[in-house]
Motif scaffolding. Structure first.
Motif, mmCIF file in Angstrom:
data_model
loop_
_atom_site.group_PDB
_atom_site.id
_atom_site.type_symbol
_atom_site.label_atom_id
_atom_site.label_comp_id
_atom_site.label_asym_id
_atom_site.label_seq_id
_atom_site.Cartn_x
_atom_site.Cartn_y
_atom_site.Cartn_z
ATOM 1 N N VAL A 49 0.690 -1.198 -0.081
ATOM 2 C CA VAL A 49 -0.034 0.452 0.349
ATOM 3 C C VAL A 49 0.825 1.273 -0.259
ATOM 4 N N VAL A 50 0.608 1.990 -0.786
ATOM 5 C CA VAL A 50 1.027 3.293 -0.441
ATOM 6 C C VAL A 50 0.449 4.557 -0.687
ATOM 7 N N CYS A 51 0.801 5.367 0.443
ATOM 8 C CA CYS A 51 -0.311 6.850 0.070
ATOM 9 C C CYS A 51 1.121 7.753 0.748
ATOM 10 N N GLY A 52 0.568 9.309 0.467
ATOM 11 C CA GLY A 52 2.056 10.308 0.632
ATOM 12 C C GLY A 52 2.410 9.644 1.438
ATOM 13 N N THR A 53 2.688 9.245 3.077
ATOM 14 C CA THR A 53 2.936 9.409 3.788
ATOM 15 C C THR A 53 3.338 7.868 4.211
ATOM 16 N N GLY A 54 2.158 7.529 3.662
ATOM 17 C CA GLY A 54 2.556 5.503 4.606
ATOM 18 C C GLY A 54 1.915 5.627 5.820
ATOM 19 N N ILE A 55 1.619 6.670 5.643
ATOM 20 C CA ILE A 55 0.779 5.907 7.694
ATOM 21 C C ILE A 55 -0.573 6.233 7.591
ATOM 22 N N GLY A 56 -1.202 7.180 7.138
ATOM 23 C CA GLY A 56 -2.697 6.534 7.059
ATOM 24 C C GLY A 56 -3.581 5.774 6.462
ATOM 25 N N ILE A 57 -2.496 4.998 4.952
ATOM 26 C CA ILE A 57 -2.968 4.075 4.138
ATOM 27 C C ILE A 57 -2.513 2.319 5.055
ATOM 28 N N SER A 58 -1.323 2.616 5.814
ATOM 29 C CA SER A 58 -0.984 1.683 7.064
ATOM 30 C C SER A 58 -1.773 1.584 7.961
ATOM 31 N N ILE A 59 -2.697 2.447 8.911
ATOM 32 C CA ILE A 59 -2.974 2.708 9.638
ATOM 33 C C ILE A 59 -4.767 1.824 9.120
ATOM 34 N N ALA A 60 -4.999 2.222 8.149
ATOM 35 C CA ALA A 60 -6.528 2.304 7.597
ATOM 36 C C ALA A 60 -6.837 0.201 7.251
ATOM 37 N N ALA A 61 -5.393 -0.168 6.179
ATOM 38 C CA ALA A 61 -4.853 -2.193 6.489
ATOM 39 C C ALA A 61 -4.594 -2.648 7.990
ATOM 40 N N ASN A 62 -4.683 -1.964 8.455
ATOM 41 C CA ASN A 62 -4.218 -2.424 10.286
ATOM 42 C C ASN A 62 -5.597 -2.586 11.174
ATOM 43 N N ARG A 63 -6.811 -2.006 10.305
ATOM 44 C CA ARG A 63 -7.931 -2.380 10.654
ATOM 45 C C ARG A 63 -8.442 -3.627 10.617
ATOM 46 N N VAL A 64 -8.169 -4.166 9.507
ATOM 47 C CA VAL A 64 -8.961 -5.276 9.377
ATOM 48 C C VAL A 64 -7.865 -6.747 9.367
ATOM 49 N N PRO A 65 -9.061 -7.471 10.808
ATOM 50 C CA PRO A 65 -8.401 -9.149 10.978
ATOM 51 C C PRO A 65 -7.692 -9.510 9.745
ATOM 52 N N GLY A 66 -6.479 -9.916 10.306
ATOM 53 C CA GLY A 66 -5.681 -11.081 9.588
ATOM 54 C C GLY A 66 -4.136 -10.154 9.119
ATOM 55 N N CYS A 67 -4.757 -9.079 8.530
ATOM 56 C CA CYS A 67 -3.489 -7.686 8.081
ATOM 57 C C CYS A 67 -3.222 -7.384 8.970
ATOM 58 N N ARG A 68 -0.965 -7.566 8.575
ATOM 59 C CA ARG A 68 -0.088 -6.784 9.031
ATOM 60 C C ARG A 68 0.610 -5.894 8.373
ATOM 61 N N ALA A 69 0.240 -4.697 8.062
ATOM 62 C CA ALA A 69 0.943 -3.850 7.583
ATOM 63 C C ALA A 69 1.855 -3.177 8.290
ATOM 64 N N ALA A 70 2.574 -3.125 7.489
ATOM 65 C CA ALA A 70 4.107 -2.176 8.281
ATOM 66 C C ALA A 70 4.751 -1.026 7.197
ATOM 67 N N LEU A 71 4.791 -0.252 8.014
ATOM 68 C CA LEU A 71 5.184 1.086 7.041
ATOM 69 C C LEU A 71 7.005 0.847 7.164
ATOM 70 N N CYS A 72 7.335 0.774 5.939
ATOM 71 C CA CYS A 72 9.102 0.180 6.267
ATOM 72 C C CYS A 72 9.795 2.263 5.424
ATOM 73 N N HIS A 73 10.342 2.490 5.673
ATOM 74 C CA HIS A 73 11.482 3.947 5.199
ATOM 75 C C HIS A 73 12.666 3.162 4.729
ATOM 76 N N ASP A 74 13.551 1.984 4.802
ATOM 77 C CA ASP A 74 14.493 1.214 4.408
ATOM 78 C C ASP A 74 14.609 -0.457 4.117
ATOM 79 N N ALA A 75 15.677 -1.067 3.689
ATOM 80 C CA ALA A 75 15.362 -2.010 3.381
ATOM 81 C C ALA A 75 15.100 -3.068 4.298
ATOM 82 N N THR A 76 16.253 -2.472 5.843
ATOM 83 C CA THR A 76 16.027 -2.723 6.844
ATOM 84 C C THR A 76 15.265 -3.382 7.640
ATOM 85 N N SER A 77 13.724 -2.240 7.722
ATOM 86 C CA SER A 77 12.911 -2.187 8.770
ATOM 87 C C SER A 77 11.449 -2.932 7.519
#
Length: 147
Positions: free
Chosen positions: A66-94
């Motif tokens: 998922v992609v939005c301007g910051t990744g924050i809002g769309i990850s929050i929305a995704a994580n509200r769905v049971p079974g989804c584990r969305a992680a906002l990442c800023h680099d390959a390590t994360s």
């Protein structure tokens, strides 16, 4: 071993980066479900985050991006769905650690915060890293429990 199906979704701010990642995934032989948006006109990121998360939770895709301007809002929305584990990442390590330790099934990216090469690096690490299991499995199990 066949590659997993990857679903992608973005709002207007993430539209271009989503398309670039979609094309790259297809070139690498992944089956891709593009859930939109399909243009630069303003849309609401929660609609796209939830749609992708439901697609992954239902098993129509094994992983998602998922992609939005910051990744924050769309990850929050995704994580509200049971079974989804969305992680906002800023680099390959994360991106690597969210898979290895948290068994994340959705990668969230901020198109206005990271460059194209960093996004590619995140995607590569996310797709290539398996869940480590072991001591992490107990913790991931707790992520699916009600608060």
């Amino acid at each position: 071993m066949s590659k997993p199906t990857v679903a992608l979704a973005a709002d207007h701010a993430g539209f271009e980066l989503k398309n670039l990642l979609r094309d790259e995934l297809k070139a690498q032989g992944y089956a891709v479900l593009d859930l939109g948006t399909n243009g630069p006109d303003s849309v609401d990121y929660p609609d796209f985050g939830r749609k992708l998360a439901q697609t992954v939770a239902d098993g129509q895709a094994q992983m998602g991006v998922v992609v939005c301007g910051t990744g924050i809002g769309i990850s929050i929305a995704a994580n509200r769905v049971p079974g989804c584990r969305a992680a906002l990442c800023h680099d390959a390590t994360s991106a690597r650690l969210c898979r290895e330790h948290n068994d994340a099934n959705v990668l969230a990216l901020g198109a206005r915060l990271i460059g194209v090469e960093t996004a590619r690096d995140c995607l590569k690490a996310f797709l290539e890293t398996p869940f480590a299991g072991g001591r992490h499995a107990r913790r991931v199990e707790k992520l699916g429990q009600p608060a």
